[in-house]
Scaffold this active site. Structure first.
Site, PDB file in Angstrom:
ATOM      1  N   GLY A 121       0.794  -1.219   0.000  1.00  0.00           N
ATOM      2  CA  GLY A 121       0.000   0.000   0.000  1.00  0.00           C
ATOM      3  C   GLY A 121       0.824   1.265   0.000  1.00  0.00           C
ATOM      4  O   GLY A 121       0.561   2.187  -0.778  1.00  0.00           O
ATOM      5  N   ASP A 142      10.585  -7.235  -0.984  1.00  0.00           N
ATOM      6  CA  ASP A 142       9.270  -7.851  -0.816  1.00  0.00           C
ATOM      7  C   ASP A 142       9.392  -9.319  -1.220  1.00  0.00           C
ATOM      8  O   ASP A 142      10.267  -9.677  -2.017  1.00  0.00           O
ATOM      9  CB  ASP A 142       8.213  -7.156  -1.687  1.00  0.00           C
ATOM     10  N   SER A 149      -7.103  -8.844  -3.106  1.00  0.00           N
ATOM     11  CA  SER A 149      -7.344  -7.869  -2.044  1.00  0.00           C
ATOM     12  C   SER A 149      -6.344  -6.721  -2.064  1.00  0.00           C
ATOM     13  O   SER A 149      -6.552  -5.693  -1.420  1.00  0.00           O
ATOM     14  CB  SER A 149      -7.305  -8.555  -0.675  1.00  0.00           C
ATOM     15  N   ASN A 150      -5.238  -6.871  -2.824  1.00  0.00           N
ATOM     16  CA  ASN A 150      -4.248  -5.793  -2.927  1.00  0.00           C
ATOM     17  C   ASN A 150      -4.698  -4.669  -3.853  1.00  0.00           C
ATOM     18  O   ASN A 150      -4.257  -3.516  -3.717  1.00  0.00           O
ATOM     19  CB  ASN A 150      -2.923  -6.340  -3.469  1.00  0.00           C
ATOM     20  N   LEU A 151      -5.550  -4.988  -4.814  1.00  0.00           N
ATOM     21  CA  LEU A 151      -5.800  -4.065  -5.928  1.00  0.00           C
ATOM     22  C   LEU A 151      -6.594  -2.824  -5.530  1.00  0.00           C
ATOM     23  O   LEU A 151      -6.615  -1.847  -6.279  1.00  0.00           O
ATOM     24  CB  LEU A 151      -6.526  -4.799  -7.063  1.00  0.00           C
ATOM     25  N   GLN A 152      -7.217  -2.836  -4.376  1.00  0.00           N
ATOM     26  CA  GLN A 152      -7.994  -1.687  -3.913  1.00  0.00           C
ATOM     27  C   GLN A 152      -7.093  -0.505  -3.553  1.00  0.00           C
ATOM     28  O   GLN A 152      -7.529   0.633  -3.499  1.00  0.00           O
ATOM     29  CB  GLN A 152      -8.853  -2.136  -2.722  1.00  0.00           C
ATOM     30  N   ARG A 153      -5.790  -0.737  -3.372  1.00  0.00           N
ATOM     31  CA  ARG A 153      -4.897   0.335  -2.926  1.00  0.00           C
ATOM     32  C   ARG A 153      -3.474   0.231  -3.478  1.00  0.00           C
ATOM     33  O   ARG A 153      -2.756   1.229  -3.488  1.00  0.00           O
ATOM     34  CB  ARG A 153      -4.838   0.364  -1.396  1.00  0.00           C
ATOM     35  N   ASP A 210       4.284  -3.265   7.572  1.00  0.00           N
ATOM     36  CA  ASP A 210       2.951  -3.351   8.166  1.00  0.00           C
ATOM     37  C   ASP A 210       2.941  -4.171   9.445  1.00  0.00           C
ATOM     38  O   ASP A 210       1.896  -4.666   9.860  1.00  0.00           O
ATOM     39  CB  ASP A 210       1.953  -3.945   7.166  1.00  0.00           C
ATOM     40  N   CYS A 268      -3.908  -3.987   8.964  1.00  0.00           N
ATOM     41  CA  CYS A 268      -4.878  -3.551   7.952  1.00  0.00           C
ATOM     42  C   CYS A 268      -5.710  -4.737   7.453  1.00  0.00           C
ATOM     43  O   CYS A 268      -6.875  -4.574   7.099  1.00  0.00           O
ATOM     44  CB  CYS A 268      -4.157  -2.888   6.784  1.00  0.00           C
ATOM     45  N   CYS A 423     -12.356 -16.459  12.986  1.00  0.00           N
ATOM     46  CA  CYS A 423     -12.377 -15.082  12.451  1.00  0.00           C
ATOM     47  C   CYS A 423     -11.885 -15.146  11.007  1.00  0.00           C
ATOM     48  O   CYS A 423     -12.052 -16.175  10.341  1.00  0.00           O
ATOM     49  CB  CYS A 423     -11.533 -14.133  13.310  1.00  0.00           C
TER      50      CYS A 423
END
Length: 465
Positions: A121, A142, A149-153, A210, A268, A423
């Site tokens: 992010g 990295d 789920s990464n593509l939103q940001r 993170d 996050c 969860c």
């Protein structure tokens, strides 16, 4: 030199060069101009910003001649800055017309290097703007792969990159953005064993981590290696930024001497983040890195910036270098990198010898849970996620009680059957299990890997988030 009569700077300088032979060649060029490396001050004011050599001088005024000096360490001539190609002059034209950057500043950027810790992010917008700005060498650390789920940001990556190495995706994107930039990829997990070696070739380190162990590792490695740390962090709708580990500024440990207990602060992945937030904070990190490289403006050294996206407000807190800091203080005790997992209180849980393979005494795998449900075992599945998560996916027959509500609702739970905590990934449900043990529950297990593992191993028809 003090004046006792009214005159001008020119008359006083003429008088001085007449009295002291040889002075004139130091003050003036052959055509009579005052040399650029000599500044003349009248009562602490530079005459260049007054009336220059025609500035009037009154009785009692003080005239100072301040030449440049080369004192200090012996010269270790810095390598010459690289030239800009015709294409680069076109590309960076909006920089070149800025007085604070100009041609020499752009050449500095071309000669500089930044290491981005993470291609997620924060690393995505930071790396893109650093590449666009013309940083000559960008390194990225990295070891993850691109997920939906990464593509939103994480704008370094696109839909066709799903399943690819983030480093491969990032390198392609940055090279397409600016082929003049050298992109180095380091597909390793940053550790105490490799951090100093990885940091060594770079001028600035940009922290896009993170988790707390890596954050403290980055801080300590920056202090020990003398590298500025362009820091940023994000959570839900709030972001933070600062510049740590400069010569006279504080480090991250001056702000937070100790990490929070494991699991107290959700990531996050657990708590969520608004997609635009890392774009804002990552660009601030890139801005600070560029300012530090160019030596311009006022970097966030000794200043801690907090951004609230919901209120659209920025706050700034003053930070001071802690003389008692164990890393950057007057008498540091941390002189080498340590075990940061241990420092942050994260220890591997021992496996119970009698537990099935892949499980501990207090854990159950998704496959084993499915087997027990199919066998008709009486189980109570407790989902401790938030209602908005429960809408996305769920295990059939589970009961929702969000983790934050558990202390006042635990009496709703049965004590005559075994409880299965669940969860998203297993972290929050582990907290629920730990809490319920303190109020007398004993027949419990935590679903290892959470509902994400359940979807992978048992029910692939449900969406993942």
């Amino acid at each position: 030199w003090s004046s006792d009569v009214c005159s001008s700077d020119l008359e006083l300088l003429t008088d001085l060069t007449t009295r002291y032979e040889g002075l004139r060649k130091h003050l003036y060029t052959e055509d009579g101009r005052l040399r650029n490396f000599v500044n003349v001050y009248l009562n602490d004011e530079d005459i260049r910003y007054m009336q220059k050599e025609q500035t009037p001088v009154k009785a009692g005024d003080s005239l100072s001649i301040v030449p440049s000096v080369a004192g200090g360490a012996p010269s270790t001539m810095a390598p010459p800055l690289p030239e800009l190609s015709a294409e680069e002059i076109k590309r960076y034209s909006r920089h070149l017309i800025l007085p604070e950057v100009g041609v020499d500043g752009q050449r500095k950027l071309k000669a500089s290097s930044v290491l981005c810790i993470g291609a997620g992010g924060l690393g995505s917008p930071a790396a893109m703007y650093l590449a666009a700005a013309g940083i000559g060498r960008i390194g990225i650390v990295d070891f993850d792969v691109v997920d939906y789920s990464n593509l939103q940001r994480q704008l370094l990556h696109g839909t066709p990159d799903i399943g690819r190495s983030k480093l491969a995706s990032a390198k392609d994107r940055l090279n397409a953005l600016n082929p003049n930039v050298q992109v180095d990829t380091h597909e390793v997990a940053l550790s105490s064993e490799n951090a100093l070696e990885l940091f060594a070739p770079y001028d600035v380190i940009l922290d896009g981590t993170d988790n707390f162990p890596t954050r403290y590792l980055v801080n300590d490695a920056c202090v020990l290696s003398g590298k500025p740390n362009a820091y940023g962090s994000i959570f839900r709708f709030e972001g933070q930024a600062s510049v740590f580990a400069t010569k006279d500024g504080p480090c991250y440990r001056c702000l937070y001497p100790e990490p929070p207990p494991p699991g107290l602060v959700p990531s996050c992945a657990e708590g969520g983040v608004i997609g635009v937030l890392p774009g804002i904070i990552g660009v601030i990190q890139a801005t600070e890195a560029i300012k530090v490289i160019l030596g311009i403006g006022e970097p966030l050294i000794g200043r801690f910036m907090i951004y609230d996206a919901l209120k659209m407000k920025f706050r700034e807190l003053k930070l001071r270098k802690d003389p008692e800091c164990p890393v950057c203080g007057t008498n540091p005790t941390v002189k080498a990198l340590i075990d940061y997992e241990q420092f942050c209180g994260i220890t591997p849980e021992p496996q119970a010898a009698s537990a099935p393979e892949g499980e501990s005494e207090w854990e159950i795998t998704a496959v084993r849970l499915k087997q027990r449900l199919d066998a008709g075992d009486k189980l109570f599945i407790l989902d401790v996620r938030e209602p908005n998560e429960y809408q996305i996916n769920r295990i059939q027959g589970s009961t929702l009680i969000p983790l934050g509500e558990l202390p006042r609702r635990y009496q709703e739970l049965p004590r005559d059957v075994e409880l299965i905590m669940q969860c998203k990934s297993g972290a929050r449900s582990q907290k629920a299990l730990d809490y319920l043990r303190t109020v007398g529950f004993s027949r419990m297990k935590n679903l290892k890997g959470g509902i994400l593992d359940w979807i992978d191993k048992v029910d692939s028809s449900q969406p993942k988030y």
